[in-house]
Every structure is written in C-alpha cells, then in structure tokens.
Scaffold this motif. Structure first.
Motif, PDB file in Angstrom:
ATOM      1  N   ALA A  20       0.835  -1.205   0.000  1.00 29.24           N
ATOM      2  CA  ALA A  20       0.000   0.000   0.000  1.00 29.24           C
ATOM      3  C   ALA A  20       0.869   1.254   0.000  1.00 29.24           C
ATOM      4  O   ALA A  20       0.558   2.220  -0.695  1.00 29.24           O
ATOM      5  CB  ALA A  20      -0.940  -0.002   1.203  1.00 29.24           C
ATOM      6  N   ARG A  21       1.956   1.235   0.756  1.00 23.61           N
ATOM      7  CA  ARG A  21       2.865   2.395   0.771  1.00 23.61           C
ATOM      8  C   ARG A  21       3.490   2.610  -0.601  1.00 23.61           C
ATOM      9  O   ARG A  21       3.634   3.743  -1.053  1.00 23.61           O
ATOM     10  CB  ARG A  21       3.939   2.227   1.839  1.00 23.61           C
ATOM     11  N   GLU A  22       3.864   1.515  -1.280  1.00 21.33           N
ATOM     12  CA  GLU A  22       4.443   1.628  -2.625  1.00 21.33           C
ATOM     13  C   GLU A  22       3.429   2.220  -3.609  1.00 21.33           C
ATOM     14  O   GLU A  22       3.777   3.091  -4.412  1.00 21.33           O
ATOM     15  CB  GLU A  22       4.903   0.260  -3.125  1.00 21.33           C
ATOM     16  N   ILE A  23       2.194   1.753  -3.529  1.00 20.94           N
ATOM     17  CA  ILE A  23       1.150   2.257  -4.422  1.00 20.94           C
ATOM     18  C   ILE A  23       0.861   3.718  -4.115  1.00 20.94           C
ATOM     19  O   ILE A  23       0.708   4.537  -5.027  1.00 20.94           O
ATOM     20  CB  ILE A  23      -0.120   1.392  -4.314  1.00 20.94           C
ATOM     21  N   LEU A  24       0.795   4.053  -2.838  1.00 23.95           N
ATOM     22  CA  LEU A  24       0.550   5.446  -2.436  1.00 23.95           C
ATOM     23  C   LEU A  24       1.681   6.349  -2.941  1.00 23.95           C
ATOM     24  O   LEU A  24       1.424   7.427  -3.488  1.00 23.95           O
ATOM     25  CB  LEU A  24       0.420   5.553  -0.917  1.00 23.95           C
ATOM     26  N   LEU A  25       2.914   5.919  -2.785  1.00 23.79           N
ATOM     27  CA  LEU A  25       4.052   6.699  -3.274  1.00 23.79           C
ATOM     28  C   LEU A  25       3.951   6.882  -4.782  1.00 23.79           C
ATOM     29  O   LEU A  25       4.157   7.990  -5.301  1.00 23.79           O
ATOM     30  CB  LEU A  25       5.372   6.025  -2.906  1.00 23.79           C
ATOM     31  N   HIS A  26       3.610   5.813  -5.487  1.00 20.93           N
ATOM     32  CA  HIS A  26       3.447   5.913  -6.940  1.00 20.93           C
ATOM     33  C   HIS A  26       2.344   6.913  -7.281  1.00 20.93           C
ATOM     34  O   HIS A  26       2.515   7.761  -8.158  1.00 20.93           O
ATOM     35  CB  HIS A  26       3.137   4.540  -7.541  1.00 20.93           C
ATOM     36  N   TRP A  27       1.205   6.822  -6.596  1.00 20.79           N
ATOM     37  CA  TRP A  27       0.088   7.750  -6.828  1.00 20.79           C
ATOM     38  C   TRP A  27       0.540   9.193  -6.619  1.00 20.79           C
ATOM     39  O   TRP A  27       0.200  10.070  -7.404  1.00 20.79           O
ATOM     40  CB  TRP A  27      -1.072   7.398  -5.897  1.00 20.79           C
ATOM     41  N   MET A  28       1.331   9.425  -5.582  1.00 21.14           N
ATOM     42  CA  MET A  28       1.829  10.779  -5.326  1.00 21.14           C
ATOM     43  C   MET A  28       2.745  11.241  -6.462  1.00 21.14           C
ATOM     44  O   MET A  28       2.720  12.412  -6.843  1.00 21.14           O
ATOM     45  CB  MET A  28       2.562  10.840  -3.987  1.00 21.14           C
ATOM     46  N   GLN A  29       3.527  10.324  -6.999  1.00 16.31           N
ATOM     47  CA  GLN A  29       4.444  10.677  -8.081  1.00 16.31           C
ATOM     48  C   GLN A  29       3.716  10.993  -9.380  1.00 16.31           C
ATOM     49  O   GLN A  29       4.176  11.821 -10.162  1.00 16.31           O
ATOM     50  CB  GLN A  29       5.459   9.548  -8.306  1.00 16.31           C
ATOM     51  N   VAL A  30       2.593  10.350  -9.621  1.00 16.21           N
ATOM     52  CA  VAL A  30       1.854  10.578 -10.873  1.00 16.21           C
ATOM     53  C   VAL A  30       0.635  11.477 -10.671  1.00 16.21           C
ATOM     54  O   VAL A  30      -0.112  11.719 -11.615  1.00 16.21           O
ATOM     55  CB  VAL A  30       1.420   9.240 -11.536  1.00 16.21           C
ATOM     56  N   TYR A  31       0.459  11.986  -9.468  1.00 12.04           N
ATOM     57  CA  TYR A  31      -0.743  12.768  -9.136  1.00 12.04           C
ATOM     58  C   TYR A  31      -0.967  13.933 -10.104  1.00 12.04           C
ATOM     59  O   TYR A  31      -2.084  14.123 -10.593  1.00 12.04           O
ATOM     60  CB  TYR A  31      -0.658  13.284  -7.700  1.00 12.04           C
ATOM     61  N   SER A  32       0.060  14.690 -10.400  1.00 10.37           N
ATOM     62  CA  SER A  32      -0.094  15.842 -11.306  1.00 10.37           C
ATOM     63  C   SER A  32      -0.577  15.397 -12.674  1.00 10.37           C
ATOM     64  O   SER A  32      -1.459  16.032 -13.263  1.00 10.37           O
ATOM     65  CB  SER A  32       1.219  16.603 -11.447  1.00 10.37           C
ATOM     66  N   LYS A  33      -0.016  14.326 -13.182  1.00 15.34           N
ATOM     67  CA  LYS A  33      -0.433  13.817 -14.487  1.00 15.34           C
ATOM     68  C   LYS A  33      -1.875  13.330 -14.439  1.00 15.34           C
ATOM     69  O   LYS A  33      -2.663  13.586 -15.357  1.00 15.34           O
ATOM     70  CB  LYS A  33       0.496  12.687 -14.936  1.00 15.34           C
ATOM     71  N   LEU A  34      -2.234  12.624 -13.359  1.00 16.45           N
ATOM     72  CA  LEU A  34      -3.613  12.151 -13.202  1.00 16.45           C
ATOM     73  C   LEU A  34      -4.580  13.327 -13.204  1.00 16.45           C
ATOM     74  O   LEU A  34      -5.645  13.266 -13.809  1.00 16.45           O
ATOM     75  CB  LEU A  34      -3.766  11.351 -11.902  1.00 16.45           C
ATOM     76  N   GLN A  35      -4.200  14.401 -12.513  1.00 16.24           N
ATOM     77  CA  GLN A  35      -5.057  15.579 -12.424  1.00 16.24           C
ATOM     78  C   GLN A  35      -5.090  16.355 -13.743  1.00 16.24           C
ATOM     79  O   GLN A  35      -6.161  16.708 -14.220  1.00 16.24           O
ATOM     80  CB  GLN A  35      -4.576  16.502 -11.296  1.00 16.24           C
ATOM     81  N   ASP A  36      -3.917  16.618 -14.293  1.00 12.17           N
ATOM     82  CA  ASP A  36      -3.836  17.421 -15.515  1.00 12.17           C
ATOM     83  C   ASP A  36      -4.616  16.793 -16.668  1.00 12.17           C
ATOM     84  O   ASP A  36      -5.259  17.499 -17.439  1.00 12.17           O
ATOM     85  CB  ASP A  36      -2.378  17.625 -15.938  1.00 12.17           C
ATOM     86  N   GLU A  37      -4.545  15.473 -16.767  1.00  5.99           N
ATOM     87  CA  GLU A  37      -5.215  14.774 -17.862  1.00  5.99           C
ATOM     88  C   GLU A  37      -6.587  14.233 -17.451  1.00  5.99           C
ATOM     89  O   GLU A  37      -7.234  13.556 -18.249  1.00  5.99           O
ATOM     90  CB  GLU A  37      -4.312  13.653 -18.373  1.00  5.99           C
ATOM     91  N   GLN A  38      -6.986  14.509 -16.216  1.00  2.93           N
ATOM     92  CA  GLN A  38      -8.279  14.071 -15.666  1.00  2.93           C
ATOM     93  C   GLN A  38      -8.507  12.574 -15.871  1.00  2.93           C
ATOM     94  O   GLN A  38      -9.615  12.131 -16.183  1.00  2.93           O
ATOM     95  CB  GLN A  38      -9.418  14.879 -16.255  1.00  2.93           C
ATOM     96  N   ILE A  39      -7.475  11.808 -15.675  1.00  2.00           N
ATOM     97  CA  ILE A  39      -7.525  10.370 -15.936  1.00  2.00           C
ATOM     98  C   ILE A  39      -8.505   9.663 -15.004  1.00  2.00           C
ATOM     99  O   ILE A  39      -9.326   8.861 -15.450  1.00  2.00           O
ATOM    100  CB  ILE A  39      -6.112   9.761 -15.842  1.00  2.00           C
ATOM    101  N   VAL A  40      -8.426   9.962 -13.727  1.00  4.82           N
ATOM    102  CA  VAL A  40      -9.315   9.304 -12.761  1.00  4.82           C
ATOM    103  C   VAL A  40     -10.760   9.730 -12.992  1.00  4.82           C
ATOM    104  O   VAL A  40     -11.669   8.888 -13.017  1.00  4.82           O
ATOM    105  CB  VAL A  40      -8.865   9.582 -11.316  1.00  4.82           C
ATOM    106  N   GLN A  41     -10.986  11.008 -13.183  1.00  5.48           N
ATOM    107  CA  GLN A  41     -12.340  11.493 -13.401  1.00  5.48           C
ATOM    108  C   GLN A  41     -12.962  10.856 -14.645  1.00  5.48           C
ATOM    109  O   GLN A  41     -14.138  10.462 -14.631  1.00  5.48           O
ATOM    110  CB  GLN A  41     -12.353  13.026 -13.536  1.00  5.48           C
ATOM    111  N   LYS A  42     -12.189  10.739 -15.714  1.00  7.73           N
ATOM    112  CA  LYS A  42     -12.685  10.117 -16.941  1.00  7.73           C
ATOM    113  C   LYS A  42     -13.004   8.643 -16.725  1.00  7.73           C
ATOM    114  O   LYS A  42     -13.994   8.134 -17.248  1.00  7.73           O
ATOM    115  CB  LYS A  42     -11.670  10.285 -18.068  1.00  7.73           C
ATOM    116  N   GLU A  43     -12.169   7.961 -15.955  1.00 11.93           N
ATOM    117  CA  GLU A  43     -12.415   6.547 -15.683  1.00 11.93           C
ATOM    118  C   GLU A  43     -13.659   6.371 -14.817  1.00 11.93           C
ATOM    119  O   GLU A  43     -14.452   5.457 -15.046  1.00 11.93           O
ATOM    120  CB  GLU A  43     -11.197   5.906 -15.013  1.00 11.93           C
ATOM    121  N   ILE A  44     -13.852   7.239 -13.849  1.00 17.81           N
ATOM    122  CA  ILE A  44     -15.060   7.180 -13.017  1.00 17.81           C
ATOM    123  C   ILE A  44     -16.294   7.385 -13.899  1.00 17.81           C
ATOM    124  O   ILE A  44     -17.276   6.641 -13.783  1.00 17.81           O
ATOM    125  CB  ILE A  44     -14.996   8.209 -11.882  1.00 17.81           C
ATOM    126  N   GLU A  45     -16.251   8.371 -14.775  1.00 18.80           N
ATOM    127  CA  GLU A  45     -17.374   8.622 -15.688  1.00 18.80           C
ATOM    128  C   GLU A  45     -17.626   7.425 -16.589  1.00 18.80           C
ATOM    129  O   GLU A  45     -18.780   7.030 -16.806  1.00 18.80           O
ATOM    130  CB  GLU A  45     -17.107   9.868 -16.531  1.00 18.80           C
TER     131      GLU A  45
END
Length: 75
Positions: A45-70
């Motif tokens: 879980a710590r590894e995944i969380l660290l990875h999420w923090m590292q890619v957070y800007s990209k996830l936000q900028d490209e709205q990847i999570v929001q698009k997947e939720i939709e």
C-alpha cells in the motif's frame, strides 16, 4: 517507481482520489486505508501510495481518474 500511469492501479487511483476528496485523512497517512480497502500488505500500500503521489499531477492534468469514473458510471 516511474511516473507512468499504471492501468493495474486504476482501482487504487480511484480509491485514493475519493479518499483525498473526502478529506478524511492527510494523504501521507493513507496507506493503512488503502491496505484495508484492498486487502494488501501495508508495504505494498505504501508503494502504491508513493506511486500515486508521483503521478498525481499527471492524473489531475489529464483528468484520468475522473474520466475513468465517468466511464464506469456509464456501464
């Protein structure tokens, strides 16, 4: 870890996105929540969380999570 988006982590990304939006926890302390939700070791879980923090800007900028939720909501 790399800054590439990992499709196999999409469920984790969505969970972390929702957890962050809820304001329940400071995200630096989110690993135990992630471990409990997905029945994984806290070290993983710590590894995944660290990875999420590292890619957070990209996830936000490209709205990847929001698009997947939709996308999932349309199914």
């Amino acid at each position: 870890m790399t800054d590439e988006i990992k499709e196999e982590y999409m469920n984790h990304y969505i969970y972390l996105h929702n957890l962050k939006e809820s304001g329940v926890v400071n995200m630096f302390g989110a690993a135990p929540y992630l471990a409990d939700e997905f029945f994984i070791a806290r070290s993983e879980a710590r590894e995944i969380l660290l990875h999420w923090m590292q890619v957070y800007s990209k996830l936000q900028d490209e709205q990847i999570v929001q698009k997947e939720i939709e996308r999932r909501n349309k199914q």
